[in-house]
Design a protein around this motif. Sequence first.
Motif, PDB file in Angstrom:
ATOM      1  N   ALA A  45       0.878  -1.174   0.000  1.00  0.00           N
ATOM      2  CA  ALA A  45       0.000   0.000   0.000  1.00  0.00           C
ATOM      3  C   ALA A  45       0.912   1.220   0.000  1.00  0.00           C
ATOM      4  O   ALA A  45       1.811   1.344   0.840  1.00  0.00           O
ATOM      5  N   TRP A  46       0.684   2.094  -0.975  1.00  0.00           N
ATOM      6  CA  TRP A  46       1.509   3.284  -1.147  1.00  0.00           C
ATOM      7  C   TRP A  46       0.692   4.540  -0.863  1.00  0.00           C
ATOM      8  O   TRP A  46      -0.373   4.735  -1.442  1.00  0.00           O
ATOM      9  N   LEU A  47       1.197   5.364   0.029  1.00  0.00           N
ATOM     10  CA  LEU A  47       0.562   6.635   0.357  1.00  0.00           C
ATOM     11  C   LEU A  47       1.099   7.701  -0.588  1.00  0.00           C
ATOM     12  O   LEU A  47       2.318   7.839  -0.748  1.00  0.00           O
ATOM     13  N   LEU A  48       0.207   8.422  -1.238  1.00  0.00           N
ATOM     14  CA  LEU A  48       0.600   9.513  -2.119  1.00  0.00           C
ATOM     15  C   LEU A  48       0.776  10.766  -1.277  1.00  0.00           C
ATOM     16  O   LEU A  48      -0.145  11.187  -0.575  1.00  0.00           O
ATOM     17  N   LEU A  49       1.954  11.347  -1.326  1.00  0.00           N
ATOM     18  CA  LEU A  49       2.288  12.519  -0.521  1.00  0.00           C
ATOM     19  C   LEU A  49       2.081  13.771  -1.359  1.00  0.00           C
ATOM     20  O   LEU A  49       3.023  14.387  -1.841  1.00  0.00           O
ATOM     21  N   LEU A  50       0.818  14.140  -1.515  1.00  0.00           N
ATOM     22  CA  LEU A  50       0.440  15.225  -2.420  1.00  0.00           C
ATOM     23  C   LEU A  50       0.235  16.561  -1.725  1.00  0.00           C
ATOM     24  O   LEU A  50       0.108  17.585  -2.391  1.00  0.00           O
ATOM     25  N   GLY A  51       0.185  16.559  -0.407  1.00  0.00           N
ATOM     26  CA  GLY A  51      -0.055  17.797   0.330  1.00  0.00           C
ATOM     27  C   GLY A  51       1.209  18.328   0.964  1.00  0.00           C
ATOM     28  O   GLY A  51       2.313  17.856   0.686  1.00  0.00           O
ATOM     29  N   ASP A  52       1.034  19.298   1.862  1.00  0.00           N
ATOM     30  CA  ASP A  52       2.187  19.770   2.629  1.00  0.00           C
ATOM     31  C   ASP A  52       2.469  18.760   3.743  1.00  0.00           C
ATOM     32  O   ASP A  52       1.727  17.784   3.913  1.00  0.00           O
ATOM     33  N   ASP A  53       3.520  18.987   4.513  1.00  0.00           N
ATOM     34  CA  ASP A  53       3.925  18.011   5.529  1.00  0.00           C
ATOM     35  C   ASP A  53       2.817  17.731   6.551  1.00  0.00           C
ATOM     36  O   ASP A  53       2.574  16.577   6.910  1.00  0.00           O
ATOM     37  N   ALA A  54       2.152  18.779   7.014  1.00  0.00           N
ATOM     38  CA  ALA A  54       1.093  18.601   8.014  1.00  0.00           C
ATOM     39  C   ALA A  54      -0.065  17.787   7.446  1.00  0.00           C
ATOM     40  O   ALA A  54      -0.562  16.863   8.093  1.00  0.00           O
ATOM     41  N   GLU A  55      -0.483  18.116   6.226  1.00  0.00           N
ATOM     42  CA  GLU A  55      -1.587  17.373   5.604  1.00  0.00           C
ATOM     43  C   GLU A  55      -1.181  15.926   5.356  1.00  0.00           C
ATOM     44  O   GLU A  55      -1.969  15.006   5.608  1.00  0.00           O
ATOM     45  N   ASN A  56       0.039  15.702   4.886  1.00  0.00           N
ATOM     46  CA  ASN A  56       0.501  14.339   4.636  1.00  0.00           C
ATOM     47  C   ASN A  56       0.501  13.502   5.917  1.00  0.00           C
ATOM     48  O   ASN A  56       0.149  12.321   5.883  1.00  0.00           O
TER      49      ASN A  56
END
Length: 127
Positions: free
Chosen positions: A103-114
């Motif tokens: 399972a891969w998490l897409l890190l599309l937001g800023d650090d806090a959102e991620n």
Amino acid sequence: MTAYGMLLTMAEITYDWPPTEENRRRRLPSRVYDRGWGYLVDQFSMGIVDYDTLTASPDVDELIRSRRMTSVNRISQTAKFLKEQGLIKEIRKPDIRREIPSAWLLLLGDDAENREVEAYARECLRL
């Protein structure tokens, strides 16, 4: 272009953030890709072998298997690149025996959102 297409395809089929009430109720994680590399190989038509190559090959099954393995390896290398760029993160290792892909998490937001998206995804996936 492969990395761009891969990230775009992964994002296209994942659930949006923030999750809807229905997604929360059903415990569906946002921004988590878990369909495996074979899905991307198929989406990009990477395993297709042209007619001339097929007819010239003495072992068609081996040719198709080899083409698919090469394609999966290429996608795997692209995932490594995306991971090094900080755009995806593996949050669940694959279980080969049970045929469960990573399972891969897409890190599309800023650090806090991620961090928030990852915490929610881990809760949904019981990790």
